[in-house]
Scaffold this active site. Structure first.
Site, PDB file in Angstrom:
ATOM      1  N   ASP A 168       3.597  -4.733  -5.522  1.00 54.27           N
ATOM      2  CA  ASP A 168       4.014  -6.026  -4.985  1.00 54.27           C
ATOM      3  C   ASP A 168       5.527  -6.089  -4.841  1.00 54.27           C
ATOM      4  O   ASP A 168       6.050  -6.555  -3.815  1.00 54.27           O
ATOM      5  CB  ASP A 168       3.534  -7.157  -5.904  1.00 54.27           C
ATOM      6  CG  ASP A 168       2.057  -7.472  -5.743  1.00 54.27           C
ATOM      7  OD1 ASP A 168       1.459  -7.050  -4.734  1.00 54.27           O
ATOM      8  OD2 ASP A 168       1.494  -8.141  -6.626  1.00 54.27           O
TER       9      ASP A 168
ATOM     10  N   GLU B 103       0.828  -1.213   0.000  1.00 53.52           N
ATOM     11  CA  GLU B 103       0.000   0.000   0.000  1.00 53.52           C
ATOM     12  C   GLU B 103       0.859   1.259   0.000  1.00 53.52           C
ATOM     13  O   GLU B 103       0.552   2.237  -0.685  1.00 53.52           O
ATOM     14  CB  GLU B 103      -0.960  -0.005   1.186  1.00 53.52           C
ATOM     15  CG  GLU B 103      -1.938  -1.160   1.223  1.00 53.52           C
ATOM     16  CD  GLU B 103      -2.746  -1.329  -0.048  1.00 53.52           C
ATOM     17  OE1 GLU B 103      -2.906  -0.345  -0.798  1.00 53.52           O
ATOM     18  OE2 GLU B 103      -3.198  -2.457  -0.304  1.00 53.52           O
TER      19      GLU B 103
END
Length: 708
Positions: free
Chosen positions: A611, A547
């Site tokens: 990621d 995030e």
């Protein structure tokens, strides 16, 4: 961006919404062909080192060794090595399109807890919950199948009659406004949104919408699978029209008319890749500007109909779509518009209606996802309650399921990963000082929300009774639409959440520069005081890092520290970022999860960058943490635990239909590539498992991708 949910510029989720009730799934698992290196079934590969002798401290849980497949080398296919045993032994439940070792299991446990709260409320034991009585009545009305069957389509009759009265452009516009109040967002979308160029205020937003297939390319692709889906969709439309009272031949003819309207709307729509670019979906106008774009749409009547007369701050996300729609209001016959609106009302309402409507709705979901059986009634009612009165239902859930220890642990994890990000920014050789200063400023202003909102949403004035579930859905939806539209023209409320606390998910909002971690995800296997710190960093730590990286991915980097769409990068550094991002795009575009379908590298770029950044930041934070902290009694060392813990959070099985849907529509890569893709670029992973240059899990120096 959500770690799991449908991608949006407003909030980017970690994962996708459940396929059973939502538009698309997030966790798609795909299998990249690898040549396995066999090892004895009785032992792990020799590269796995033994853990140090246990300290007197309590033994903590390590990776799930039962989930492993020791016949696969970690250097050949780390996802298969970490998850192969679980994948072989874990069937997908018949009422699900996919099953993920972490997300799905926690989600199901959370739904059972929510069911207990709703049943308690329905029996009058509200325990002082602010909206317990309303929740109890909503639950009772949803679970009362006999009454729903008896009422059948009666509760829709007022809406059906209103559609039948559409006869000109003005009445069409008024009826569209009425349907929008009920949450039926066709043939365009309308909502409140943060102003990209002035993130302190809320404005109105007009956007493309109006399609019944998953996204616009389904109307044009000519592969056999998509052609079959279109044929099934036409039949589905016709059968739903029959349920609404049309004769079979008439319904069949009318389904083609509806398909023609939707195809024309799809032609005017942006692709899901274009929608990712914030510059392409921001076109600020006043009301006169909107009228110039689409002079034949009765905007004054529309705005009055949705309760915003005279609003003058509007973003038209897709001007070409609005122009095309304006033309269609005259070129499409009013009788055809009535059919189109009738279908979309029936489509939206089908899950709430009698069994024959629900069965028909589910039949087309089966075509898209491969799910074998309909979810049991109680699960559907839990999900309806979460959608309609989510924060009311979340309050007792949070009291029962989020302890201070879990919240404090998550706060410490976030702080440590933000420190790792700061160190990363400071050490980047390709970033100049001016851009580095702005990046540091943005990082320092990131807002973290953990567990549940500081201010709970009010449902005062929402009337819920036990007589009609459909009417309750309409009331709750209209209540929410009013709440959202009332924000137009007001300052942004930074306390508001866009996800309910029981969600097993997380998101980053670039317009607010904030990360949100609901209570639902703050539990094992993502976080637990009973498992090793390496596992916690590999699981929830990676979520946090993911995030945080979204604030600096190809979309997030276009927003400044205050959430404004503004270029704060010096030109040479911006070009270098684009070069590095292009490496990630090329890498993922090569992957073929199923059939001949490649991952869309441009569509998934932001999530793939996040990621990769999430793994690297979380691992860096682990390395900076207390090296003397106890590990686990397993055979993995500290670094290996981190990577196995990360991979095992993504162990998943998908039905082929659901995997195809995910690859076609979702901004997240399938789970296998969310593991193997990033790790093949991470030198620390290769060191941890002694993977040599040339191994499938080690990209060559010239091909290795690194952004953050």
């Amino acid at each position: 961006m959500d770690y799991v949910a449908c991608m949006s510029l407003k909030r980017i989720q970690f994962v996708a919404a459940p396929l059973a009730l939502a538009c698309a799934g997030l966790f798609a698992a795909c299998a990249e062909p690898r040549t396995p290196i066999a090892v004895p079934n009785s032992a792990l590969p020799a590269v796995i080192s033994a853990a140090p002798a246990p300290a007197p401290a309590p033994v903590l849980t390590g990776p799930d060794e039962g989930a492993l497949d020791p016949t696969i080398s970690p250097c050949a296919d780390f996802y298969g090595f970490s998850c192969g045993g679980w994948m072989k032994s874990t069937p997908i439940p018949e009422d699900e399109a996919s099953w993920v070792r972490s997300f799905s299991v926690i989600h199901e446990d959370n739904e059972k807890a929510l069911r207990a709260i709703l049943e308690r409320d329905s029996n009058g034991d509200t325990r002082g919950d602010a909206y317990g009585a309303e929740l109890g009545r909503l639950w009772s009305s949803c679970m009362n199948e006999a009454t729903i069957e008896r009422r059948a389509v009666d509760d829709l009759n007022p809406e059906l009659k209103a559609i039948g009265k559409v006869h000109d452009e003005t009445s069409l516009t008024k009826e569209i406004a009425h349907l929008h109040r009920l949450g039926v967002g066709v043939p365009f979308g309308f909502d409140s949104e943060v102003d990209f160029k002035n993130s302190s205020r809320m404005i109105a937003g007009v956007s493309q919408s109006g399609l019944g297939l998953p996204e616009r390319d389904y109307y044009f692709r000519d592969d056999s699978r998509t052609k079959e889906i279109r044929a099934q969709y036409l039949a589905h439309v016709a059968r739903t029209l029959e349920l609404l009272g049309e004769a079979p031949k008439e319904a069949d003819l009318h389904s083609k008319t509806i398909m023609k309207i939707e195809t024309d709307l799809a032609h005017a729509s942006m692709t899901n890749i274009e929608l990712r670019d914030p510059q392409k979906v921001y076109h600020f106008v006043d009301l006169d500007g909107l009228k110039k774009l689409a002079p034949d749409i009765s905007w004054d009547q529309y705005l009055e109909g949705v309760g915003l007369p005279g609003v003058n701050t509007i973003n038209v996300a897709q001007p070409e779509f609005v122009k095309a729609l304006d033309t269609m209001t005259k070129s499409v016959k009013m009788s055809d518009w009535r059919l189109y609106l009738l279908w979309h009302l029936g489509r939206a309402a089908s899950p709430w209606l009698s069994k024959k409507f629900v069965d028909e709705w589910f039949h087309f979901r089966q075509v898209l996802t491969g799910t074998k059986v309909l979810l049991p009634r109680w699960k559907r009612c839990v999900r309806f309650a979460d959608q309609l009165m989510g924060e009311a239902l979340a309050r007792p859930f949070v009291m029962d399921h989020l302890g201070d220890t879990g919240k404090r642990g998550a706060e410490r994890m976030v702080a440590s990963i933000e420190t790792a990000m700061k160190g990363d920014i400071e050490s980047l050789s390709w970033m100049d000082d001016a851009t580095r200063t702005k990046a540091d400023e943005k990082l320092a202003k990131v807002i973290n929300k953990i567990g549940f909102p500081a201010k709970w949403r009010s449902y005062d004035g929402l009337g819920i009774d036990q007589n009609s579930f459909v009417q309750n859905v309409e009331r709750a939806t209209e209540f929410e639409v009013r709440r959202r539209l009332a924000k137009v023209g007001k300052p942004v409320d930074k306390d508001e959440w866009e996800m309910t606390p029981p969600a097993v998910n997380a998101y980053y909002d670039p317009t607010m520069n904030q990360m949100v971690f609901p209570a639902g995800i703050l539990q094992a296997p993502f976080y637990s005081t009973q498992q090793s710190m390496a596992l916690n960093f590999g699981a929830i730590g990676m979520v946090v890092g993911h995030e945080l990286t979204h604030g600096f991915d190809d979309e997030g980097r276009q927003f400044d520290a205050d959430g404004n769409l503004r270029d704060w990068w010096s030109p040479p550094v911006g070009l270098e970022f684009d070069k590095r991002a292009a490496c990630v795009e090329r890498q993922y575009s090569e992957y073929v999860p199923i059939d001949e379908m490649h991952i869309k590298g441009k569509l998934t770029l932001g999530e793939n960058i996040a990621d990769l950044g999430g793994v690297k930041l979380s691992f860096a934070a682990l390395e900076r943490s207390d090296a003397a902290a106890p590990s686990s009694a397993g055979r993995f060392n500290r670094e290996q635990q981190f990577f196995v813990g990360f991979a095992q959070a993504w162990c998943a099985n998908y039905r082929p239909e659901a995997l195809r849907l995910l690859v076609a529509t979702n901004p997240h890569s399938p789970p296998k590539f969310r593991v193997n893709g990033p790790l093949s670029n991470v030198a620390a992973f290769a060191r941890a498992f002694q993977c040599k240059e040339g191994s499938p899990m080690v990209r060559s120096a010239k091909d290795r991708c690194e952004v953050w």
